[in-house]
Design an enzyme around this catalytic site. Structure first.
Site, PDB file in Angstrom:
ATOM      1  N   GLU A 161       0.869  -1.189   0.000  1.00 15.90           N
ATOM      2  CA  GLU A 161       0.000   0.000   0.000  1.00 15.90           C
ATOM      3  C   GLU A 161       0.896   1.226   0.000  1.00 15.90           C
ATOM      4  O   GLU A 161       1.837   1.307   0.793  1.00 15.90           O
ATOM      5  CB  GLU A 161      -0.894  -0.004   1.247  1.00 15.90           C
ATOM      6  CG  GLU A 161      -1.692   1.290   1.423  1.00 15.90           C
ATOM      7  CD  GLU A 161      -2.550   1.312   2.703  1.00 15.90           C
ATOM      8  OE1 GLU A 161      -2.889   0.234   3.238  1.00 15.90           O
ATOM      9  OE2 GLU A 161      -2.851   2.425   3.160  1.00 15.90           O
ATOM     10  N   GLU A 166      -2.262  12.036   2.411  1.00 13.39           N
ATOM     11  CA  GLU A 166      -3.102  11.588   3.518  1.00 13.39           C
ATOM     12  C   GLU A 166      -2.947  12.542   4.702  1.00 13.39           C
ATOM     13  O   GLU A 166      -1.845  13.014   4.994  1.00 13.39           O
ATOM     14  CB  GLU A 166      -2.710  10.166   3.948  1.00 13.39           C
ATOM     15  CG  GLU A 166      -3.618   9.595   5.024  1.00 13.39           C
ATOM     16  CD  GLU A 166      -3.369   8.116   5.281  1.00 13.39           C
ATOM     17  OE1 GLU A 166      -2.269   7.632   5.019  1.00 13.39           O
ATOM     18  OE2 GLU A 166      -4.310   7.441   5.761  1.00 13.39           O
TER      19      GLU A 166
END
Ligand SMILES: *[C@@H]1O[C@H](CO)[C@@H](O)[C@H](O)[C@H]1NC(C)=O
Ligand SMILES: *[C@@H]1O[C@H](CO)[C@@H](O)[C@H](O)[C@H]1NC(C)=O
Ligand SMILES: *[C@@H]1O[C@H](CO)[C@@H](O)[C@H](O)[C@H]1NC(C)=O
Ligand SMILES: *[C@@H]1O[C@H](CO)[C@@H](O)[C@H](O)[C@H]1NC(C)=O
Ligand SMILES: *[C@@H]1O[C@H](CO)[C@@H](O)[C@H](O)[C@H]1NC(C)=O
Ligand SMILES: *[C@@H]1O[C@H](CO)[C@@H](O)[C@H](O)[C@H]1NC(C)=O
Ligand SMILES: *[C@@H]1O[C@H](CO)[C@@H](O)[C@H](O)[C@H]1NC(C)=O
Length: 346
Positions: A161, A166
């Site tokens: 991932e 973010e």
């Protein structure tokens, strides 16, 4: 912070929770053992420029045609309902115009436990490539947990991932870039980057799946970023390593301007903000078949944690109550994308 496993807690949260001593003790022991296994601290991969050609361009009114809408329950236990393409279009939570695409959270309803939001996954997957995200507006505000990231949802964490953009809550602490992997991927070696390291073991079973992260400067996310007209984020995924750059609107390299798909050359862009070299992490075996994913979660295991929501960011009441009762708190909870572009080097 991973968005695929409901069991992760941030290490900071655990320390505040009072079990920090154990975590620190384990971290010190694991760190010492891992440290002895590290390779020569001066070795560094060969990042000689590759020749890139455009693989996919996602922009304009067809932006969302490149994606599937994820409609299952939120794996991160957030207070959201992810809408289908039909529902998102009907309620205008996704909207693609000629110059930008919007992905937003419902900011009108009240008295609801789970607020409507959207999570999209690209129809195509890539093992390697150069990914460039033109972000005009980043979502922020108490209770939010937005991300633009890559993963193979059916093969997590084996295929890795990559969190490119973010943040949580007001998003005023800088963009956080993080990898999550299966066993055997660390970043304790020489790196060439301008960001601030927050974790060096990418294996999901260490540090409660905190991942190996790097923070960018404060203006790489949130209200400040948006006031500056947004930015371009570039991520290069290749056998030598994973690197990320961030360019504000006024300093976009000529080979990345919107009209130019010809052949970007990362070797001309200067030091990346984040560098995850392959020295102690076989990138080609840990990262495969990556889809681009964009979503806005609310609360959940990261943004909803009291130690984060209240203690760290000073947000009011509880996260669940904010989602339920205060629609206007989510007025800035939207992404505006200029384009996503992907180049490959075969
Ligand atoms: C890229 O293309 C140039 C010109 O065709 C060539 O000289 C160079 O070796 C290529 N680089 C790689 C890494 O393939
Ligand atoms: C949908 O959202 C877009 C972008 O914010 C806006 O321009 C448009 O007017 C909205 N459409 C409707 C029907 O509200
Ligand atoms: C969208 O892509 C087309 C080419 O497919 C290009 O001509 C146009 O300039 C792009 N628009 C933006 C806003 O990037
Ligand atoms: C690639 O990813 C997609 C989406 O997660 C998955 O359905 C597919 O099985 C994967 N393919 C391989 C070869 O891993
Ligand atoms: C890490 O991944 C493994 C699968 O490889 C899974 O069984 C485990 O629950 C995960 N742990 C965490 C904390 O995410
Ligand atoms: C487009 O990018 C290429 C390199 O990839 C560069 O040589 C060229 O000058 C750029 N064109 C414009 C109009 O900036
Ligand atoms: C709702 O949230 C906004 C933004 O966080 C805040 O300014 C406002 O005071 C809140 N309203 C109520 C009724 O709590």
């Amino acid at each position: 912070m991973s968005k695929l496993n409901p069991l992760h807690w941030s290490r900071k949260w655990q320390i505040i929770g009072g079990v920090g001593a154990t975590v620190i003790l384990v971290a010190v022991i694991v760190g010492a053992v891992e440290g002895t296994k590290s390779s020569d601290s001066t070795s560094y991969p060969d990042y000689t420029a590759l020749n890139y050609t455009i693989s996919e361009r996602m922009n304009g009114t067809t932006f969302f045609d490149h994606f599937d809408y994820y409609t299952a329950a939120d794996p991160s236990s957030g207070n959201v309902v992810y809408l289908s393409e039909e529902q998102s279009t009907y309620s205008n939570l996704t909207y693609a115009g000629s110059s930008s695409a919007i992905l937003r959270v419902d900011d009108t309803s009240t008295g609801i436990t789970n607020r409507n939001s959207v999570r999209i996954t690209s129809k195509n997957q890539w093992d390697t490539g150069l990914f460039v995200f033109d972000i005009i507006h980043s979502p922020y505000g108490c209770g939010t947990w937005p991300a633009v990231w890559l993963s193979d949802p059916n093969n997590w964490p084996e295929h890795g991932e990559i969190d490119v953009i973010e943040a949580v809550e007001q998003g005023n602490k800088g963009n956080q870039m993080t990898l999550h992997t299966s066993k055997g991927c660390t970043m304790k070696t020489k790196r060439e980057e301008t960001g601030t390291v927050s974790g060096t073991n990418c294996w999901n079973s260490t540090n409660e799946n905190e991942g190996c992260g790097v923070f960018g400067p404060k203006d790489t996310y949130g209200a400040t970023l948006n006031e500056n007209g947004g930015a371009l984020y570039a991520m290069e995924l290749r056998d030598a390593g994973i690197r990320m750059w961030w360019f504000d609107r006024d300093s976009i390299p000529s080979d990345l301007v919107a009209s130019n798909d010809s052949s970007p050359d990362p070797s001309t862009w200067g030091t990346p903000v984040a560098d995850f070299p392959s020295t102690d992490c076989d990138i080609s075996s840990h990262f495969k078949n990556q889809s681009i994913i964009a979503n806005i979660d609310l609360c959940g295991s990261w943004a909803g944690a009291t130690s984060v929501y209240s203690t760290e960011y000073g947000c009011p009441g509880t996260c669940a109550d904010l989602v339920k009762n205060n629609a206007t708190a989510f007025e800035n909870a939207y992404w505006e994308f200029g384009s996503f572009r992907v180049w490959t080097s075969f």
